[in-house]
Design a protein around this motif. Structure first.
Motif, PDB file in Angstrom:
ATOM      1  N   CYS A  11       8.480   1.451   5.478  1.00 35.68           N
ATOM      2  CA  CYS A  11       7.012   1.527   5.606  1.00 35.68           C
ATOM      3  C   CYS A  11       6.558   2.976   5.651  1.00 35.68           C
ATOM      4  O   CYS A  11       5.977   3.444   6.644  1.00 35.68           O
ATOM      5  N   GLY A  12       6.831   3.731   4.594  1.00 34.95           N
ATOM      6  CA  GLY A  12       6.481   5.147   4.541  1.00 34.95           C
ATOM      7  C   GLY A  12       5.271   5.407   3.669  1.00 34.95           C
ATOM      8  O   GLY A  12       4.374   4.562   3.510  1.00 34.95           O
ATOM      9  N   ASN A  13       5.310   6.605   3.060  1.00 30.25           N
ATOM     10  CA  ASN A  13       4.205   7.132   2.278  1.00 30.25           C
ATOM     11  C   ASN A  13       3.685   6.194   1.184  1.00 30.25           C
ATOM     12  O   ASN A  13       2.490   5.966   1.058  1.00 30.25           O
ATOM     13  N   ASP A  35      11.143  -1.457   9.250  1.00 23.61           N
ATOM     14  CA  ASP A  35      11.511  -0.054   9.026  1.00 23.61           C
ATOM     15  C   ASP A  35      12.513   0.305  10.115  1.00 23.61           C
ATOM     16  O   ASP A  35      12.459  -0.278  11.208  1.00 23.61           O
ATOM     17  N   ILE A  36      13.406   1.255   9.815  1.00 24.74           N
ATOM     18  CA  ILE A  36      14.296   1.687  10.908  1.00 24.74           C
ATOM     19  C   ILE A  36      13.483   2.357  12.017  1.00 24.74           C
ATOM     20  O   ILE A  36      13.899   2.364  13.162  1.00 24.74           O
ATOM     21  N   VAL A  37      12.350   2.915  11.659  1.00 28.70           N
ATOM     22  CA  VAL A  37      11.434   3.450  12.682  1.00 28.70           C
ATOM     23  C   VAL A  37      10.419   2.336  12.967  1.00 28.70           C
ATOM     24  O   VAL A  37       9.518   2.077  12.159  1.00 28.70           O
ATOM     25  N   ILE A  71      11.550  -0.273  -0.302  1.00 23.20           N
ATOM     26  CA  ILE A  71      10.883   1.012  -0.584  1.00 23.20           C
ATOM     27  C   ILE A  71      11.275   2.038   0.481  1.00 23.20           C
ATOM     28  O   ILE A  71      10.461   2.805   0.978  1.00 23.20           O
ATOM     29  N   VAL A  73      13.981   5.304   1.461  1.00 19.77           N
ATOM     30  CA  VAL A  73      14.303   6.545   0.727  1.00 19.77           C
ATOM     31  C   VAL A  73      15.447   6.278  -0.257  1.00 19.77           C
ATOM     32  O   VAL A  73      16.259   5.378  -0.025  1.00 19.77           O
ATOM     33  N   PRO A  74      15.545   7.064  -1.356  1.00 18.79           N
ATOM     34  CA  PRO A  74      16.529   6.765  -2.403  1.00 18.79           C
ATOM     35  C   PRO A  74      17.956   6.558  -1.893  1.00 18.79           C
ATOM     36  O   PRO A  74      18.651   5.664  -2.362  1.00 18.79           O
ATOM     37  N   VAL A  80      20.435  -1.171   1.270  1.00 18.99           N
ATOM     38  CA  VAL A  80      19.382  -2.142   1.635  1.00 18.99           C
ATOM     39  C   VAL A  80      19.313  -3.253   0.585  1.00 18.99           C
ATOM     40  O   VAL A  80      19.269  -4.444   0.913  1.00 18.99           O
ATOM     41  N   GLU A  94      12.234   0.417  -5.097  1.00 20.27           N
ATOM     42  CA  GLU A  94      11.546   1.594  -5.650  1.00 20.27           C
ATOM     43  C   GLU A  94      12.599   2.363  -6.446  1.00 20.27           C
ATOM     44  O   GLU A  94      13.790   2.109  -6.368  1.00 20.27           O
ATOM     45  N   SER A 163       7.744  14.272   4.568  1.00 16.84           N
ATOM     46  CA  SER A 163       9.210  14.407   4.774  1.00 16.84           C
ATOM     47  C   SER A 163       9.898  14.629   3.432  1.00 16.84           C
ATOM     48  O   SER A 163      10.498  13.713   2.860  1.00 16.84           O
ATOM     49  N   TYR A 167      13.909  14.968  -1.646  1.00 16.80           N
ATOM     50  CA  TYR A 167      13.726  15.457  -3.014  1.00 16.80           C
ATOM     51  C   TYR A 167      14.790  16.492  -3.406  1.00 16.80           C
ATOM     52  O   TYR A 167      14.969  16.782  -4.581  1.00 16.80           O
ATOM     53  N   TYR A 181      10.148   7.596 -14.440  1.00 20.51           N
ATOM     54  CA  TYR A 181       8.876   7.308 -15.126  1.00 20.51           C
ATOM     55  C   TYR A 181       8.996   7.628 -16.614  1.00 20.51           C
ATOM     56  O   TYR A 181       8.607   6.840 -17.485  1.00 20.51           O
ATOM     57  N   ARG A 300       0.300  -0.391  -8.520  1.00 22.54           N
ATOM     58  CA  ARG A 300       1.672  -0.532  -8.007  1.00 22.54           C
ATOM     59  C   ARG A 300       1.867  -1.921  -7.444  1.00 22.54           C
ATOM     60  O   ARG A 300       1.004  -2.441  -6.729  1.00 22.54           O
TER      61      ARG A 300
HETATM   62  N1  LIG Z   1       5.578   9.006  -2.036  1.00 24.70           N
HETATM   63  C1  LIG Z   1       5.351   8.801  -3.314  1.00 24.70           C
HETATM   64  O1  LIG Z   1       4.349   9.297  -3.889  1.00 24.70           O
HETATM   65  C2  LIG Z   1       6.265   7.916  -4.125  1.00 24.70           C
HETATM   66  C3  LIG Z   1       5.825   7.569  -5.380  1.00 24.70           C
HETATM   67  C4  LIG Z   1       6.589   6.703  -6.128  1.00 24.70           C
HETATM   68  C5  LIG Z   1       7.789   6.250  -5.642  1.00 24.70           C
HETATM   69  N2  LIG Z   1       8.256   6.647  -4.435  1.00 24.70           N
HETATM   70  C6  LIG Z   1       9.551   6.122  -4.007  1.00 24.70           C
HETATM   71  O2  LIG Z   1       9.329   5.259  -2.912  1.00 24.70           O
HETATM   72  C7  LIG Z   1      10.417   5.349  -1.991  1.00 24.70           C
HETATM   73  C8  LIG Z   1       9.859   5.700  -0.639  1.00 24.70           C
HETATM   74  O3  LIG Z   1       9.167   6.929  -0.744  1.00 24.70           O
HETATM   75  P1  LIG Z   1       8.170   7.379   0.392  1.00 24.70           P
HETATM   76  O4  LIG Z   1       7.474   8.575  -0.146  1.00 24.70           O
HETATM   77  O5  LIG Z   1       7.373   6.226   0.873  1.00 24.70           O
HETATM   78  O6  LIG Z   1       9.231   7.863   1.501  1.00 24.70           O
HETATM   79  P2  LIG Z   1       8.991   7.995   3.079  1.00 24.70           P
HETATM   80  O7  LIG Z   1      10.079   8.879   3.578  1.00 24.70           O
HETATM   81  O8  LIG Z   1       7.568   8.345   3.353  1.00 24.70           O
HETATM   82  O9  LIG Z   1       9.219   6.497   3.612  1.00 24.70           O
HETATM   83  C9  LIG Z   1      10.472   5.835   3.594  1.00 24.70           C
HETATM   84  C10 LIG Z   1      10.522   4.888   4.789  1.00 24.70           C
HETATM   85  O10 LIG Z   1      11.756   4.169   4.733  1.00 24.70           O
HETATM   86  C11 LIG Z   1      12.309   4.103   6.029  1.00 24.70           C
HETATM   87  N3  LIG Z   1      13.749   3.919   5.894  1.00 24.70           N
HETATM   88  C12 LIG Z   1      14.652   4.832   5.451  1.00 24.70           C
HETATM   89  N4  LIG Z   1      15.875   4.273   5.431  1.00 24.70           N
HETATM   90  C13 LIG Z   1      15.737   2.987   5.873  1.00 24.70           C
HETATM   91  C14 LIG Z   1      16.637   1.922   6.059  1.00 24.70           C
HETATM   92  N5  LIG Z   1      17.938   2.068   5.806  1.00 24.70           N
HETATM   93  N6  LIG Z   1      16.155   0.750   6.500  1.00 24.70           N
HETATM   94  C15 LIG Z   1      14.841   0.599   6.777  1.00 24.70           C
HETATM   95  N7  LIG Z   1      13.926   1.593   6.611  1.00 24.70           N
HETATM   96  C16 LIG Z   1      14.380   2.774   6.162  1.00 24.70           C
HETATM   97  C17 LIG Z   1      11.904   5.408   6.684  1.00 24.70           C
HETATM   98  O11 LIG Z   1      11.950   5.323   8.096  1.00 24.70           O
HETATM   99  C18 LIG Z   1      10.501   5.614   6.134  1.00 24.70           C
HETATM  100  O12 LIG Z   1       9.509   5.042   6.959  1.00 24.70           O
HETATM  101  C19 LIG Z   1      11.378   6.385  -2.564  1.00 24.70           C
HETATM  102  O13 LIG Z   1      12.390   5.716  -3.253  1.00 24.70           O
HETATM  103  C20 LIG Z   1      10.554   7.173  -3.559  1.00 24.70           C
HETATM  104  O14 LIG Z   1      11.339   7.613  -4.640  1.00 24.70           O
HETATM  105  C21 LIG Z   1       7.504   7.454  -3.649  1.00 24.70           C
END
Ligand SMILES: NC(=O)c1ccc[n+]([C@@H]2O[C@H](COP(=O)([O-])OP(=O)(O)OC[C@H]3O[C@@H](n4cnc5c(N)ncnc54)[C@H](O)[C@@H]3O)[C@@H](O)[C@H]2O)c1
Length: 366
Positions: A11-13, A35-37, A71, A73-74, A80, A94, A163, A167, A181, A300
């Motif tokens: 549940c991030g960005n 989310d882990i958080v 969704i 982190v990569p 997951v 994602e 965060s 990257y 993309y 999206r």
């Molecule tokens: N931010 C962007 O603009 C954007 C755009 C397109 C795609 N993405 C992709 O979306 C994905 C997430 O990006 P983001 O920007 O939201 O990252 P982020 O760091 O903001 O959020 C990721 C969330 O995942 C949680 N997390 C991490 N590992 C976990 C696990 N093992 N189990 C449960 N939760 C876990 C983190 O606590 C965090 O809240 C990435 O793969 C990124 O490539 C991001």
């Protein structure tokens, strides 16, 4: 058709856009998030009215989840997604699908054995921009595609992302971040690739975070940040591609496709819409082609919604694991070629996904 239940892990960005998509597309409904958080999941659930906040483990075992939307982190994508499939859920990741070819293969094979679907971002290529460009090519307006260029150049994400460390970790860099993309668009437009020849470098070994809340922190760069190469496609087209986090400013076009009869300017594949421009021998200049397809604004979740509808009707889904695996293979080939200084033949291929239907109502995929 009853919508399929989606549980979100991570549940991030980017999650806000998916939570919004969950209300827009009629083939999906988001029933739970994790989310882990824990506070991150709680905050998003409150903001978007998601009924269940669970731990990731509880979400995977919930009977009220058909599809896990991963969704995170990569570097967490592989674990997951594999856990989701092992728990009997379809999964949509994602991008990138996973960080390594081995992880990607394990995920696809495990899902196939269980007759579960794997989908993966990006779904921007299902939007009006790339779908219109594809129709222009398929209808013969540029003749036979001969060559292409693809450029994504910027100075990284540490000035805006809260965060930005991932990257610059292995599995990050401009190719794994933005390559999906561009490459998914190129495979949609030209079909699968056959090989990659590349040179890579890293201009800075450290990057300074200037965004809040980690302003002032140093990131150690673990991966190439400038990748320049040639992708040769199975149909004979040759694409010159650069992805970079080491460029302060660039005005190069995102993607152009050049054919025997004309040239096509494809809009930014990180957006759903954008201008599609065509030039044919005899034109005075570029002519803008009106969009033939729907979804020209932020959509999206479109690929996830397409997968959910496809599960119900038994048809293939477009943003597929096979396509994402082929894209992962191309991205890895850039890194491999950069190290070996030789052309890397791709081990994978994929079907060109079928075009989106025309004339769709918003929220519909069929
Ligand atoms: N931010 C962007 O603009 C954007 C755009 C397109 C795609 N993405 C992709 O979306 C994905 C997430 O990006 P983001 O920007 O939201 O990252 P982020 O760091 O903001 O959020 C990721 C969330 O995942 C949680 N997390 C991490 N590992 C976990 C696990 N093992 N189990 C449960 N939760 C876990 C983190 O606590 C965090 O809240 C990435 O793969 C990124 O490539 C991001």
């Amino acid at each position: 058709m009853k919508p399929l239940n989606v549980g979100v892990i991570g549940c991030g960005n980017i999650s806000d856009l998916y939570f919004e998509g969950g209300k827009r597309f009629d083939s999906i409904v988001i029933t739970a998030c994790a989310d882990i958080v824990k506070t991150a999941a709680r905050d998003k659930a409150k903001k978007h009215g998601i009924p269940n906040v669970l731990t990731p483990e509880k979400l995977l075992s919930s009977d009220e989840v058909d599809i896990v939307l991963d969704i995170t982190v990569p570097k967490a994508h592989a674990a997951v997604a594999l856990a989701a499939v092992k728990a009997g859920k379809h999964v949509y990741n994602e991008k990138p699908l996973t960080l390594t070819r081995e992880e990607g293969r394990t995920l696809l094979e495990t899902a196939a054995k269980r007759k579960l679907r794997v989908g993966c971002a990006p779904d921007t290529v299902l939007g009006a921009g790339v779908q219109t460009a594809r129709k222009v090519i398929d209808d013969g307006w540029i003749g036979v595609p001969v060559s292409a260029t693809a450029f994504m150049q910027c100075h990284g994400h540490e000035h805006w992302h809260p965060s930005p460390e991932f990257y610059y970790e292995a599995g990050g860099g401009p190719m794994f971040d933005m390559g999906p993309y561009y490459l998914t668009a190129l495979v949609t437009l030209l079909g699968p690739a056959a090989g990659v020849t590349a040179v890579t470098r890293r201009a800075f070994s450290e990057r300074l975070i200037t965004s809040e809340p980690q302003k002032g922190k140093i990131i150690h760069v673990e991966t190439p940040t400038h990748l320049s190469g040639i992708v040769d496609f199975s149909n004979g087209a040759v694409c010159t591609m650069v992805t970079s986090f080491d460029v302060w400013r660039s005005d190069l076009p995102c993607i152009e496709i050049h054919g025997t009869e004309g040239s096509l300017s494809v809009p930014d594949p990180n957006t759903f819409g954008g201008e599609v421009n065509l030039f044919r021998n005899g034109y005075d200049g570029w002519r803008t082609v009106p969009h033939s397809h729907a979804y020209a604004v932020q959509s999206r979740g479109l690929g996830l919604a397409d997968m959910a509808a496809a599960i119900q009707t038994g048809r293939p889904h477009r943003a597929s694991g096979e396509l994402a695996y082929h894209v992962l293979d191309i991205m890895q080939a850039f890194l491999d070629s950069g190290e070996t200084h030789t052309r890397v033949a791709l081990e994978s291929t994929c079907e060109r996904p079928s075009p989106m239907p025309m004339g769709l109502w918003d929220g519909r995929v069929d």
